[in-house]
Design a protein around this motif. Structure first.
Motif, PDB file in Angstrom:
ATOM      1  N   PRO A  82     -15.555 -86.525  48.675  1.00  0.00           N
ATOM      2  CA  PRO A  82     -14.785 -87.563  49.382  1.00  0.00           C
ATOM      3  C   PRO A  82     -13.322 -87.195  49.611  1.00  0.00           C
ATOM      4  CG  PRO A  82     -15.509 -88.331  47.198  1.00  0.00           C
ATOM      5  CD  PRO A  82     -16.154 -87.006  47.434  1.00  0.00           C
ATOM      6  N   ARG A  97     -28.623 -88.601  46.820  1.00  0.00           N
ATOM      7  CA  ARG A  97     -28.254 -89.949  47.238  1.00  0.00           C
ATOM      8  C   ARG A  97     -29.525 -90.740  47.509  1.00  0.00           C
ATOM      9  NH1 ARG A  97     -22.941 -90.148  49.046  1.00  0.00           N
ATOM     10  NH2 ARG A  97     -23.162 -92.405  48.911  1.00  0.00           N
ATOM     11  N   SER A 114     -15.962 -87.793  34.473  1.00  0.00           N
ATOM     12  CA  SER A 114     -15.842 -88.883  35.444  1.00  0.00           C
ATOM     13  C   SER A 114     -17.178 -89.117  36.140  1.00  0.00           C
ATOM     14  CB  SER A 114     -14.757 -88.576  36.480  1.00  0.00           C
ATOM     15  OG  SER A 114     -15.160 -87.484  37.277  1.00  0.00           O
ATOM     16  N   VAL A 115     -17.239 -90.252  36.811  1.00  0.00           N
ATOM     17  CA  VAL A 115     -18.442 -90.629  37.551  1.00  0.00           C
ATOM     18  C   VAL A 115     -18.018 -91.014  38.959  1.00  0.00           C
ATOM     19  CG1 VAL A 115     -20.320 -92.310  37.724  1.00  0.00           C
ATOM     20  CG2 VAL A 115     -19.544 -91.557  35.473  1.00  0.00           C
ATOM     21  N   ASN A 116     -18.784 -90.585  39.942  1.00  0.00           N
ATOM     22  CA  ASN A 116     -18.516 -91.007  41.315  1.00  0.00           C
ATOM     23  C   ASN A 116     -19.720 -90.685  42.193  1.00  0.00           C
ATOM     24  OD1 ASN A 116     -17.589 -91.630  43.800  1.00  0.00           O
ATOM     25  ND2 ASN A 116     -15.727 -90.383  43.701  1.00  0.00           N
ATOM     26  N   PRO A 117     -20.563 -91.689  42.449  1.00  0.00           N
ATOM     27  CA  PRO A 117     -21.757 -91.435  43.257  1.00  0.00           C
ATOM     28  C   PRO A 117     -21.444 -90.779  44.608  1.00  0.00           C
ATOM     29  CG  PRO A 117     -21.884 -93.600  42.284  1.00  0.00           C
ATOM     30  CD  PRO A 117     -20.510 -93.077  41.985  1.00  0.00           C
ATOM     31  N   ALA A 118     -20.233 -91.002  45.126  1.00  0.00           N
ATOM     32  CA  ALA A 118     -19.882 -90.391  46.410  1.00  0.00           C
ATOM     33  C   ALA A 118     -19.840 -88.864  46.303  1.00  0.00           C
ATOM     34  CB  ALA A 118     -18.539 -90.929  46.898  1.00  0.00           C
ATOM     35  N   ARG A 119     -19.706 -88.347  45.074  1.00  0.00           N
ATOM     36  CA  ARG A 119     -19.714 -86.891  44.887  1.00  0.00           C
ATOM     37  C   ARG A 119     -21.097 -86.355  44.512  1.00  0.00           C
ATOM     38  NH1 ARG A 119     -14.346 -85.414  44.395  1.00  0.00           N
ATOM     39  NH2 ARG A 119     -13.014 -86.936  43.361  1.00  0.00           N
TER      40      ARG A 119
END
Lengths: 658, 179
Positions: free
Chosen positions: B103, B48, B39-44
């Protein structure tokens, strides 16, 4: 578990304020992929041909593509679709930037707007929390300015905001939707957004996007990465600088504008200035551009830097990309580049398409010169010798719909109809009522003839691409070009290119001959349609020579991302299905063969019989009848029998035998 | 206490080259997903890119230590005509901001330099060479049981701060019961 896609649409009824999160049918992905493909299906199912652009029932859909939010480089397009106020057909201008990935991470593949809000609102999508918020205090704000104001109001610096300016608020037919460094420009999406009284759509997401076979996907991306690096250090020799690289045209980087300034037409798409690009101009323009550009910037997850932060003295900062630095100046016959950097900031805050709008302004100037518009129409306008001031004045009138601006705001086709008195002759550069690039050439080109005439995009920059714009003069150059050309769908395309000569029997207009031309055009539009479904930037696949993404690696990427096993034929079939559905939608709205023609003056040398043959051959190749309507047989092959039924019911498809 | 030779891993950040694409965030979150790349999730992400496009600010920052309390740093720095909050340069997962926290759970994230890989994934997938991986040799104190114990203590403390000591004890008790 849904892979690559999220599996939910956000439905917002602006009249009632009802907001629903609706699970999408996975079969639609199997059939139409995503992005434009699945959006077309929504329009087909829900927007009957009787619906006019500014009716409540006209849907406005903001869609991600299937690969947005995955690690696929440059998968950042947002496809905005609606029935256009200008063409009255289904338009789908796309924007890059950062919005679509954010929407996926918020948990949605699409936002579907229906009906109209009673007063100005903006939408705030923050994961599962979605609000329709008061935007009355933002009315009149610039499209870029309001993005920051909304981030401040929400106290959410990471929200991505798509917004309209004055042009959208006033339903100008060339109003754009602006977002970060990108815009969804063509065919008036901003007007539809304004009609629904949506000032902006802000989104923030922090959820996962899943990959079916992630490790395999990353291995495939390793190859794509290697090729990007290779292409960035190996520009294609023998073509104009602007065509030699990958990404959108590197207009912010390159300062050599000989090609645009001498090859494209100035004014209202009228005159080429073949000796314009002198040493003196080159020096001055290079200096201006280097002063203006603060930094090269990209869209989401893209290694290319097609855009720039502009910091021009005396002008508020903004972001620019592509050809817009030249469109206003060339249309106004202004010989300096400063004007471009100044007026684009104003135009972008207003939120207007930088391709069609300058032509509308130039059209107005021509009408005045011809005595069709009068001094009264231009009361208060700076004098004729102040070409820059005159253009700014006209732009201000247009976006505010003041005086003559109210008529011009509908674009050249509709404005000419309203003005009458011979004005139609001056709206000369349109296809399907939409202003085209200001290009006027000598000899008919069979490929461009077909692309211009037939494509649902109605904009050549989103149709052409993988096939060179012109033949290489020498055989050795052609051999060099085809030697490493992994993007071709079939080896025979290489043979065709080798044979293509600048002069003689195997040159335009008779080469490529109609059957070959049909196949080449089919290849290019197929790649564009795949991009539009996956949310890929055309600059990395369909719009440039030898791109990193192509028909020989996209099926594997789609398969690894989604878990659907898709080969080349199946991928092609899926986009063919949505293309035919799109065409049928437009056919139901009255589009026929008679509408499929480039501007009369696009080429000086025209060949009516050959053009008819090209069109008929291409239609037959696509499985469309003489009128350009998909046949029942073709629709059946694509599992679109329901479309054939509808076309027959409406009397549009009369040849029931196909 | 004996000293041992250690390879220190380092990422050199040339923020002037950053085009703001956030590819580093995508690669990081995909690599640290379970299973890897699922999976992909910039919030994780543990890196940053702080962005203010019109102010010409693109600043990649890595996740560092967890801290249960806010610091007093609220100063504003002007560098090359651009204003940065003091927090911009801070690596900490702290209560004053959401950055560098999972998140869902709110648990702190920390860059681990993609242990086991040839180079950190953010470096590998940054094609504009903003991030450059470096290794250098240093002599450090040999890691002792006490140091490992200290690390465990820091981890438990962050959980206790988030959930309260009682809930943490309950959770440990339940884990014991399962065993």
């Amino acid at each position: 578990m849904r892979y690559a896609e999220i599996g939910y649409y956000l439905e917002i009824d602006l009249a009632t304020g009802n907001i629903e999160k609706v699970e999408s049918d996975p079969e639609l992905t199997e059939l139409y992929l995503g992005g434009l493909g699945t959006s077309v299906k929504q329009h087909w199912d829900r927007v009957p041909p009787e619906v006019k652009p500014f009716d409540d029932e006209n849907l406005l859909i903001f869609s991600t593509g299937l690969l947005n939010g995955t690690p696929a480089f440059s998968a950042n397009r947002t496809v905005v679709s609606f029935v256009s106020p200008q063409s009255e057909l289904l338009a789908y201008p796309m924007m890059g930037g950062f919005w679509s990935a954010e929407l996926k991470h918020a948990g949605y593949d699409k936002v579907i707007f229906s009906n109209k809000s009673p007063d100005w609102v903006y939408i705030w999508i923050n994961n599962d929390k979605v609000e329709i918020r008061d935007a009355r205090h933002f009315k009149g704000k610039g499209s870029l300015e309001v993005q920051d104001l909304i981030r401040e109001e929400l106290n959410e610096p990471n929200a991505q905001v798509a917004a309209i300016g004055l042009a959208g608020e006033n339903r100008c037919f060339t109003a754009s939707i602006e977002q970060s460094r990108s815009s969804s420009s063509r065919l008036g999406g901003g007007a539809i957004m304004g009609d629904k009284k949506i000032k902006a759509v802000a989104v923030r997401g922090s959820k996962d996007v899943h990959l079916a076979r992630g490790a395999e996907f990353m291995e495939l991306m390793e190859e794509v990465k290697k090729y990007i690096n290779f292409r960035n250090s190996n520009p294609i020799p023998g073509v104009m600088t602007i065509l030699s690289g990958i990404g959108s045209p590197q207009e912010m980087l390159h300062t050599d504008e000989k090609w645009h300034t001498e090859g494209f037409a100035w004014g209202n798409a009228r005159k080429r200035r073949k000796n314009f690009w002198t040493e003196e101009i080159e020096k001055a323009w290079t200096g201006t551009q280097n002063t203006a550009i603060k930094r090269f910037i990209s869209c989401y997850n893209c290694p290319q830097q097609c855009g720039a932060l502009i910091d021009y003295p005396g002008v508020p900062r903004y972001m620019m990309k592509c050809f817009s630095k030249l469109t206003y100046g060339m249309a106004a016959y202004v010989d300096n580049l400063e004007f471009g950097f100044k007026i684009v900031q104003r135009a972008q805050e207003y939120g207007v398409d930088a391709f069609s709008t300058p032509q509308i302004l130039a059209f107005a100037v021509e009408l005045k010169d011809a005595g069709i518009l009068t001094d009264k129409d231009f009361e208060g306008c700076p004098p004729d010798e102040d070409k820059e001031g005159r253009f700014v004045w006209l732009l201000d009138r247009l976006v505010n719909r003041e005086g003559i601006g109210d008529i011009l705001a509908d674009g050249t086709y509709w404005a000419a109809k309203r003005i009458g008195n011979g004005a139609e002759e001056f709206a000369h550069n349109n296809i399907k009522k939409h202003e085209q690039l200001p290009i006027k050439l000598g000899m008919l080109d069979p490929l461009y003839y077909l692309m211009y005439a037939t494509n649902e995009k109605i904009s050549i920059t989103q149709i052409e691409g993988n096939w060179p714009q012109a033949p290489f003069p020498k055989r050795e150059q052609r051999e060099q070009f085809v030697k490493e050309w992994p993007q071709v769908p079939d080896e025979r395309f290489k043979e065709w290119l080798l044979e293509w000569e600048p002069r003689g029997e195997k040159s335009i207009p008779h080469y490529p001959p109609p059957p070959m031309a049909s196949e080449i055009v089919d290849w290019m539009e197929m790649i564009h349609n795949i991009d539009d479904a996956l949310g890929l930037c055309a600059g990395m696949a369909s719009f440039c020579l030898k791109p990193p993404y192509h028909i020989n690696n996209l099926p594997q990427l789609v398969s690894a991302a989604t878990g659907m096993d898709v080969d080349r034929d199946e991928l092609k079939r899926k986009v063919n299905r949505s293309r035919n559905l799109h065409r049928a939608f437009n056919n139901c709205r009255g589009m026929t063969r008679a509408d499929e023609k480039p501007p009369e003056d696009h080429w000086r040398h025209r060949f009516p019989e050959l053009e008819e043959e090209l069109l008929s051959t291409y239609y037959a190749f696509k499985g469309w009848n003489h009128d350009g309507i998909p046949t029942r047989e073709r629709l059946h092959e694509l599992d679109l029998d329901y479309v054939a039924d509808e076309l027959e019911k409406r009397g549009i498809l009369k040849d029931v035998q196909g | 206490m004996s000293k041992v030779k250690k390879i220190v891993k380092n990422i050199r950040v040339d923020a002037d080259k950053c085009n703001g694409c956030r590819g580093c965030e995508i690669a990081c979150s995909a690599f640290h997903a379970e299973p890897k790349y699922s999976s992909v999730n910039p919030a994780r992400s543990r890196i940053r890119v702080l962005t203010n496009r019109l102010k010409d600010i693109w600043l990649p920052v890595f996740a560092g230590e967890y801290t249960p309390t806010e610091c007093a740093g609220r100063d504003i720095y002007t560098i090359d005509g651009k204003e940065y909050e003091e927090c911009a340069f801070c690596r900490a997962a702290c209560p004053s901001r959401d950055m560098f926290k999972e998140p869902d759970s709110g648990l702190p994230l920390r860059c681990d330099m993609c242990e086991g890989e040839d180079e950190p994934l953010c470096v590998k997938w940054c094609l504009t060479n903003v991030l450059v991986y470096e290794e250098r040799e240093v002599w450090v104190e040999e890691e002792t049981e006490e140091m490992k114990q200290e690390e465990l203590h820091v981890g438990l403390e962050s959980l206790a701060d988030k959930y309260g000591r009682d809930k943490l004890m309950d959770a440990v008790a339940r884990m014991n019961a399962k065993d």
